[in-house]
Design a protein around this motif. Sequence first.
Motif, PDB file in Angstrom:
ATOM      1  N   UNK A  57       0.837  -1.213   0.000  1.00 39.22           N
ATOM      2  CA  UNK A  57       0.000   0.000   0.000  1.00 39.22           C
ATOM      3  C   UNK A  57       0.871   1.262   0.000  1.00 39.22           C
ATOM      4  N   UNK A  58       1.964   1.218   0.762  1.00 39.28           N
ATOM      5  CA  UNK A  58       2.836   2.398   0.813  1.00 39.28           C
ATOM      6  C   UNK A  58       3.618   2.548  -0.501  1.00 39.28           C
ATOM      7  N   UNK A  59       3.988   1.430  -1.102  1.00 43.63           N
ATOM      8  CA  UNK A  59       4.667   1.501  -2.408  1.00 43.63           C
ATOM      9  C   UNK A  59       3.748   2.207  -3.414  1.00 43.63           C
ATOM     10  N   UNK A  60       2.481   1.795  -3.448  1.00 43.39           N
ATOM     11  CA  UNK A  60       1.515   2.424  -4.369  1.00 43.39           C
ATOM     12  C   UNK A  60       1.383   3.922  -4.071  1.00 43.39           C
ATOM     13  N   UNK A  61       1.280   4.244  -2.795  1.00 44.53           N
ATOM     14  CA  UNK A  61       1.088   5.642  -2.383  1.00 44.53           C
ATOM     15  C   UNK A  61       2.265   6.500  -2.843  1.00 44.53           C
ATOM     16  N   UNK A  62       3.479   6.002  -2.601  1.00 42.69           N
ATOM     17  CA  UNK A  62       4.660   6.815  -2.915  1.00 42.69           C
ATOM     18  C   UNK A  62       4.896   6.874  -4.419  1.00 42.69           C
ATOM     19  N   UNK A  70       5.093   1.747  -9.605  1.00 40.70           N
ATOM     20  CA  UNK A  70       5.477   1.079  -8.357  1.00 40.70           C
ATOM     21  C   UNK A  70       6.723   0.212  -8.526  1.00 40.70           C
ATOM     22  N   UNK A  71       6.948  -0.272  -9.733  1.00 40.42           N
ATOM     23  CA  UNK A  71       8.139  -1.099  -9.984  1.00 40.42           C
ATOM     24  C   UNK A  71       9.415  -0.265 -10.097  1.00 40.42           C
ATOM     25  N   UNK A  72       9.270   1.055 -10.007  1.00 41.14           N
ATOM     26  CA  UNK A  72      10.446   1.936 -10.111  1.00 41.14           C
ATOM     27  C   UNK A  72      10.902   2.433  -8.754  1.00 41.14           C
ATOM     28  N   UNK A  73      10.407   1.838  -7.671  1.00 36.48           N
ATOM     29  CA  UNK A  73      10.901   2.328  -6.381  1.00 36.48           C
ATOM     30  C   UNK A  73      11.070   1.223  -5.345  1.00 36.48           C
ATOM     31  N   UNK A  74      11.973   1.510  -4.416  1.00 36.83           N
ATOM     32  CA  UNK A  74      12.167   0.668  -3.234  1.00 36.83           C
ATOM     33  C   UNK A  74      12.080   1.591  -2.025  1.00 36.83           C
ATOM     34  N   UNK A  75      11.345   1.160  -1.016  1.00 34.86           N
ATOM     35  CA  UNK A  75      11.288   1.946   0.225  1.00 34.86           C
ATOM     36  C   UNK A  75      12.374   1.420   1.156  1.00 34.86           C
TER      37      UNK A  75
END
Length: 356
Positions: A57-62, A70-75
Amino acid sequence: MSIRKIARADLWGSRGYPGSGGDRNEFVRLNCNENPWPPQRASDPLINRYPEKQPGQLVERLAGLYGVAPTSLIITRGADDGIDAIIRGFCSPGVDAIAQCPPAFVMYRFFAKLHGAAIHDVPLDPADGFSVDFEGLAQAAGQGAKVLFLCSPNNPTGSSVDQEKILELCQRVAERAVVVIDEAYIEFSEQPSLSRHVSDVGNLIVLRTLSKAWSLAGARLGVIVASEEIVSFLHATISPYPLSRSATQAGLDATARECMATAADRIESIKSQRQSLAESLQQVDWIETVYPSEANFLLVKVPDAAALIEFALANGFLLRNQSAQPGLANHVRISVGTADEMQRLVELFSNCEVPT
Ligand SMILES: Cc1ncc(COP(=O)(O)O)c(C=O)c1O
């Protein structure tokens, strides 16, 4: 263009720790040796369970916030943790190097040392608004620097870096290095993020954080934004369960739609406080220079930084001495706080003799 040649050969192809549950709470979870009960006093009834490796959910939000897939980020656990993961992924200990542009954020050096990576210093030019020596960075890449760190707005100078030149540099070093642009303070500047380029610039990595504009320094949430290839490679280098359930919840709460307006107002307030603080400090006769800043702090030059830090401390203010940074002898960094805090600081400085 692939980053395969730049990445650590021994990590390339590694899949990292897969995670083992997190979101699969509909099952009887007997796979992680968790305690079946939450603690007696728990605000989160699932705190006894390991979290998701990356909270969906946080991946989608950010991803929505930063305008990327969403596939372009890592938290990560703060942008610091992102710096750690990037150096680990690209620099073989004792072999490769990073390049940085001092005065620079201290963590590039800190993590390079932990990973046994050499450090090429390519200083900013203080006589030219702390401009970047792009030629020097390209040369460092030719001499074994696999990760080139830039920061915009830069900590501790507050200056921004020319984005067109960053993209040119990416192209120039495409076969040899990744370019990391640390945008921890971008929300306080007028520049748009370079995140919009990560899908077409394969060696560009953007670092973001929720510590500054989103008021979450205590939660430890940062983001690596990069091409899908870099993101899937770096997944192999991050720790197994980097984000606690409470950090994830804090991230979701802070970025909830109904909290956006307040967050935006506070950014505007910091920008306007920055402006009035700069104007007030310019009136203080013993302050030698107040540098322009696009971040949530100001850098000032004073006659005796150590004495000022001590004087401020005795009067209830913590400031940061930058004298250890190359070229910043007797420079102090002052974070922008509330209007009341800034007024009290200005009153203190305006009504004292030069601290020496
Ligand atoms: C330029 C820069 N990058 C990264 C960070 C680290 O941010 P985080 O709190 O997300 O680890 C900081 C923190 O001060 C910073 O100044």
